[in-house]
Design an enzyme around this catalytic site. Structure first.
Site, PDB file in Angstrom:
ATOM      1  N   HIS A 244      20.225  -0.950 -52.624  1.00 37.26           N
ATOM      2  CA  HIS A 244      19.917  -2.063 -51.724  1.00 37.26           C
ATOM      3  C   HIS A 244      18.851  -1.598 -50.735  1.00 37.26           C
ATOM      4  O   HIS A 244      19.100  -0.701 -49.933  1.00 37.26           O
ATOM      5  CB  HIS A 244      21.183  -2.484 -50.989  1.00 37.26           C
ATOM      6  N   ASP A 246      16.565  -2.725 -47.716  1.00 34.26           N
ATOM      7  CA  ASP A 246      16.261  -3.756 -46.731  1.00 34.26           C
ATOM      8  C   ASP A 246      14.757  -3.787 -46.487  1.00 34.26           C
ATOM      9  O   ASP A 246      14.145  -2.762 -46.188  1.00 34.26           O
ATOM     10  CB  ASP A 246      17.046  -3.492 -45.452  1.00 34.26           C
ATOM     11  N   ASP A 356      23.959  -9.052 -49.186  1.00 34.33           N
ATOM     12  CA  ASP A 356      24.033  -8.625 -47.781  1.00 34.33           C
ATOM     13  C   ASP A 356      23.656  -9.735 -46.804  1.00 34.33           C
ATOM     14  O   ASP A 356      23.278  -9.464 -45.679  1.00 34.33           O
ATOM     15  CB  ASP A 356      23.083  -7.416 -47.609  1.00 34.33           C
ATOM     16  N   HIS A 556      16.585 -10.737 -44.761  1.00 32.12           N
ATOM     17  CA  HIS A 556      17.870 -10.913 -44.062  1.00 32.12           C
ATOM     18  C   HIS A 556      18.152  -9.951 -42.907  1.00 32.12           C
ATOM     19  O   HIS A 556      19.273  -9.969 -42.379  1.00 32.12           O
ATOM     20  CB  HIS A 556      19.029 -10.905 -45.064  1.00 32.12           C
TER      21      HIS A 556
HETATM   22 ZN   LIG Z   1      20.568  -5.644 -46.343  1.00 34.86          ZN
END
Ligand SMILES: [Zn+2]
Length: 1023
Positions: A244, A246, A356, A556
């Site tokens: 994951h 970001d 997420d 996000h």
């Molecule tokens: Zn995230």
């Protein structure tokens, strides 16, 4: 289904005895009974009578008649001497005998407490049985007894003869009873975390659902008795490699590009050593960075995708926040994402992958499905602070009824390491063992941690066959969903969750980092506007690059305001550049459409005819003189009109109403507003409906200031107790109240207030002939760790507040009655929140806030926070926002239209004398010719394929079923199709007289492709 294990286990026991066992003997006839000490001294005897002195022998003669209709069936005598079924021996017993004429007998079969039946030939006609019964006494409970000696036993009769009957036995029903009894017993021996226990519970419940159809019930239960049952229900953890990343968070985008490079390079490298290894990665933007910066690595990824080891997932441009972007932005996340994956990898994604993200609005299932993704993966709701979500795999049903197959990986993380503990937890935490065997286990270190490691893959190999309940298989998300879908095709009953997936934490992200949020809000609307005016002029908008810049910032942790200062500074400068570019392009397009004439450009989807205020910088000769009012701040008020989605000549008009202002009140035809000496609203009366909006003794639209100290995650979280500590800023300290404009078109009272290090200027404004009170708010915000809200208490009694979200409205509770209600103490709304009784309601509109509280008979708008982590200076500084309070009659169509006008006000542009023909990009009206207030137009644009077709996307926004007509003034619609979000037709629409007329269901999104013929003014519009 929800967890109802205790209840269903009770149900099984009761229904086995009272509904299933009676089916075993579908027919019965009683036997007549004679009894005596020997066969020569038998007397008539009644069932229910006592018999049997201690240690004595009693003979029973049982006589009956087998009906002709029983011929060929299995027939038994059922003889119950009065047994205690809980003691298999240690009591009376009987013996069925064949009695010869000479009195001798041959034993045939014993009759015992647990064996009361005796098979007889199903020969029609009379039947006689003899039973020799011994009335042996019982010695229960370690109690001293006199029955143990004939001398002291006495002659009290010990037993009460219960029944003697002939019955037909249904062997299928009998078998079913055995099936249920055995499986129920097996089930109760298993751990409540064992997948087999949940599956047996569900199977037994479904079996009982079929009663009295014994055949159907046995078909349901049969697989649970089959040899391969254990294998068939063995849980499968589908482990997919993942990292994951970001797109920005505790680092800026600059570093994310390098994180992607390192992580993707590592993922590729591991694939040669572990051929079973599969890796899934989302976000077209991340791939695009690799493609641009490292083509050789990108080529390897393409090759791994072809090989089946690399799975592009998610179908979106980035893993965007879902609460804050507009509906059209969510559409473009999917359009740009899916197009990228298709162009680079030859495939579209079938699942949305946003593990997420901080909450999932009710309009999403329809958007996902229309973008080609009817599967959805997230796990964020495992972070809920108040309530535990009841399902792991389920149908998520949205506002319009669309459903997507949704999965929450039960390992409760998207950064798993495949430890035995995680594996075990993912089995016990999975909530749908009752019908499904598959779950996802995304493993790999995220955010630059490097993704999956050798250790994880080695552990996966060893854990594959170690647990009898479950196995680990390294595979793709697609493989997992495909297996679940096969189970559904075979009839698995899937639980359904309807409505939003509200996230019970991180509520502060609806407010944190306002400049990022508002930059996005302005840009996404300007993009749509630029497309609109380009389409009106029939030219390509050429906005892909700008769209992608905005979409990236919707990530996000950026849009929610949870990143470091650098990331937000980046976002604000991207938005500023995009906004400047778009404003220039829009200005040029409007000037071209209007031929340089003074004009009103109305990008909203309802026509405008109202008093508007034009900034001083735009005012020149045309905007002055008759029918105008100069305002104190240098701006000008005038009444303008313009068609929806169109540009018309500016012609100031007279207004048949006036605002009357006194020291403490303002009134127009619709509203009467009063305030006290400190500038607090004491009364707002809807004159047409004779309703006071503000509850007696309360103040309307007051600021509330509360200390805001989240337990953790400062920028993210807002606690339920925060508002309880709020101080109301309604006193005399630091207040200055001044009438600044006194009509006739506009009345304004300005309330300036200082409080600690911060100050506010709240301007209450009433416009002639306008049924809403406008509230302009300017803040100099310098508090630390505080929440500032505006509270609007309303005298309206309702259980729910209707909140504007993407592609519709969603109801939120106005009270904390249940834990699920109480958790919704801060909710997202885009342009309005409404409290309504059936015929009367009041909406609070805004043009730039999202967080609201709707408890306690008020609508509170969260205006600003001031978190210290991760950006210690977040949100300090200057802010402006406009709210409005608008009473209304039944329905929300008018509210939606007014909110749309506040959010996207008309542009009034001065110029030469206005004499150009009105330009309208597309016209969407009710089929009856009336305006369709509840129908929102999301986009009017030329088709992306360059065909020259016009795309009109609209949706029904307030829950009605409406017929609408769509046409394009200036040219005729020749053909029309309904499309998916990628503008691909999937059904023709009937066109009559150049107009498409269609029915739109509640909250339905419709994307229309219109092929047009030459316009009446000679322009050729077809490709
Ligand atoms: Zn995230």
């Amino acid at each position: 289904m929800h967890n109802d294990r205790d209840l269903v286990e009770k149900r099984i026991q009761r229904e086995l005895w009272q509904r299933v066992l009676p089916l075993v003997h579908p027919e019965r006839c009683q036997l007549t009974i004679d009894a005596g000490p020997d066969v020569d001294h038998l007397e008539p005897f009644e069932a229910g009578s006592s018999w049997g002195a201690p240690w004595a022998t009693t003979w029973f003669r049982l006589r009956g008649e087998i009906p002709a209709s029983w011929s060929g069936q299995r027939v038994e005598a059922v003889i119950d001497l009065g047994f205690n079924p809980n003691a298999a021996g240690f009591q009376c017993e009987g013996l069925v005998v064949d009695l010869a004429d000479d009195g001798t007998f041959t034993p045939l079969q014993g009759i015992h407490p647990r064996r009361t039946n005796f098979g007889v030939a199903a020969t029609p006609g009379p039947l006689t049985l003899h039973v020799e019964a011994a009335s042996n006494p019982m010695f229960p409970g370690f109690v001293p007894s006199s029955l143990g000696s004939l001398d002291t036993a006495g002659d009290r009769l010990l037993y009460r003869f219960r029944t003697a009957a002939l019955v037909v036995v249904d062997p299928e029903a009998e078998a079913l009873a055995y099936d249920i009894e055995v499986l129920d017993g097996v089930m109760r021996t298993l751990s409540v975390h064992d997948p087999r226990r949940a599956r047996l519970l569900r199977t037994l419940a479904e079996t009982l659902d079929r009663i009295p159809d014994v055949g159907a019930a046995r078909r349901v239960i049969a697989p649970a008795l089959a040899e391969d049952f254990g294998d068939a229900v063995r849980h499968r953890s589908v482990a997919i490699g993942h990292a994951h990343i970001d797109t920005a968070w505790l680092w800026p985008i600059r570093e994310t590009k390098r994180k992607c490079t390192r992580t993707f390079a590592s993922a590729v490298a591991l694939m040669d050593d572990y051929p079973e290894y599969k890796f899934g990665a989302s976000s077209a933007q991340h791939y695009a960075w690799i493609e641009e910066r490292h083509p050789e690595l990108f080529a390897k990824i393409v090759e791994r995708v072809e090989r089946g080891q690399w799975e592009p997932v998610g179908g979106m441009w980035v893993e965007a926040d879902m609460n804050l972007p507009s509906g059209e932005s969510l559409v473009r996340q999917i359009v740009f994402g899916q197009r990228y994956f298709e162009e680079r990898f030859g495939r579209r994604c079938t699942e949305v992958w946003i593990p997420d993200v901080f909450g999932y609005p009710a309009g999403l299932p329809q958007v996902f499905a229309a973008g080609g993704m009817d599967r959805f993966v997230t796990q964020k709701l495992s972070w809920n602070k108040q309530n535990r979500f009841p399902h792991s795999t389920f149908w998520w049903e949205g506002l319009d009824g669309s459903r997507v197959l949704t999965h929450f990986p039960p390992v409760d993380t998207y950064n798993a390491e495949i430890t035995p503990q995680e594996f075990g937890f993912s089995i016990t935490n999975f909530r749908d063992h009752g019908w499904s065997t598959d779950s996802l286990l995304p493993f790999g270190h995220g955010d630059g941690g490097g993704g999956p490691t050798r250790e994880m893959l080695e552990r996966a190999r060893r854990l594959a066959h170690i647990d009898s309940r479950a196995t680990i298989e390294v595979d793709t998300a697609d493989a997992m969903f495909t297996r679940i879908e096969r189970g559904i095709e075979r009839g698995a009953s899937v639980p359904v969750w309807r409505g939003e997936l509200y996230f019970e934490t991180h509520r502060g992200t609806l407010t944190s980092q306002l400049k990022t949020k508002l930059g996005n809000r302005r840009c996404e609307r300007l993009l749509v506007e630029a497309e609109l005016w380009s389409a009106a002029l029939n030219r390509p908008a050429d906005l892909d690059a700008l769209w992608k810049q905005v979409l990236t910032q919707q990530f996000h942790d950026i849009l929610p305001g949870s990143s470091i200062a650098w990331a937000h500074q980046d976002a604000e400068s991207v938005f500023a550049e995009v906004e400047a570019e778009l404003q220039q392009r829009i200005g040029e397009l409007i000037a071209e459409a209007a031929g340089g004439g003074a004009c009103v450009a109305n990008r909203a989807d309802t026509a405008v005819d109202e008093v508007v205020i034009v900034a001083a910088s735009s005012v020149a000769s045309t905007i002055s003189g008759d029918h105008t009012q100069q305002l104190a701040d240098g701006s000008t008020a005038l009444r303008v009109d313009a068609p929806a989605l169109g540009i018309g000549p500016l012609v100031p008009r007279a207004v048949d109403d006036r605002v009357v202002v006194t020291d403490s009140s303002m009134t127009n035809r619709h509203l009467a507003v009063r305030w006290d000496a400190f500038g607090n609203l004491t009364s707002i009366i809807d004159l047409q409906r004779a309703r006071e909006l503000i509850p007696t003794g309360q103040l309307g639209a007051v600021l509330e200031l509360a200390p805001d100290h989240p337990v953790e995650y400062d920028a993210w979280d807002l606690e339920s107790w925060t508002r309880a500590g709020a101080a109301t800023l309604d006193g005399s300290d630091g207040v200055e109240v001044r009438i600044v404009d006194a009509g006739p078109l506009v009345g304004r009272v300005r309330v300036a207030r200082s409080f600690g290090p911060s100050s506010s200027v709240v301007t209450y404004q009433l416009r002639a002939d306008c049924a809403q009170l406008d509230i302009g708010i300017e803040l100099e915000w310098h508090h630390d760790e505080h929440l500032l809200s505006m509270a609007v208490p309303l005298d309206v009694r309702t259980d729910v507040a209707m909140c504007d979200v993407q592609f519709g409205v969603v109801a939120r509770p106005t009270h904390p009655s249940s834990p699920w209600d109480a958790a919704k103490f801060e909710v997202c709304a885009h342009r309005f929140v409404d409290l309504a009784e059936p015929d009367f309601g009041v909406a609070v509109l805004n043009n730039g806030r999202f967080g609201h509280n709707v408890f306690d008979g008020a609508i509170r708008v969260s205006l600003a926070r001031a978190a210290m982590y991760p950006d210690p200076n977040a949100d300090r500084g200057h802010h402006e926002v406009d709210l409005a309070i608008r009473p209304h009659g039944a329905g929300l169509g008018e509210v939606r239209a007014a909110a749309s006008r506040l959010d996207q006000p008309v542009r009034v542009i001065d110029g030469t004398e206005a004499s150009f023909p009105t330009v309208v990009a597309a016209r969407v009206i009710g089929a009856d010719g009336e305006s369709a207030d509840g129908v929102e137009v999301d986009a009017v644009k030329l088709a992306d394929d360059g065909s020259g077709d016009l795309i009109v996307r609209l949706h029904e926004a307030v829950g009605n079923r409406v017929r609408v007509s769509v046409d394009t003034p200036g040219c005729r619609v020749a053909e029309a199709w309904r499309c998916n979000l990628l503008e691909e037709p999937h059904g023709g629409e009937e066109v009559g007289d150049g107009v498409v007329t269609l029915t739109v269901r509640p909250f339905q999104i419709v994307t229309l492709r219109l092929r047009r013929t030459a316009s009446s003014d000679g322009r050729t519009l077809t490709a």
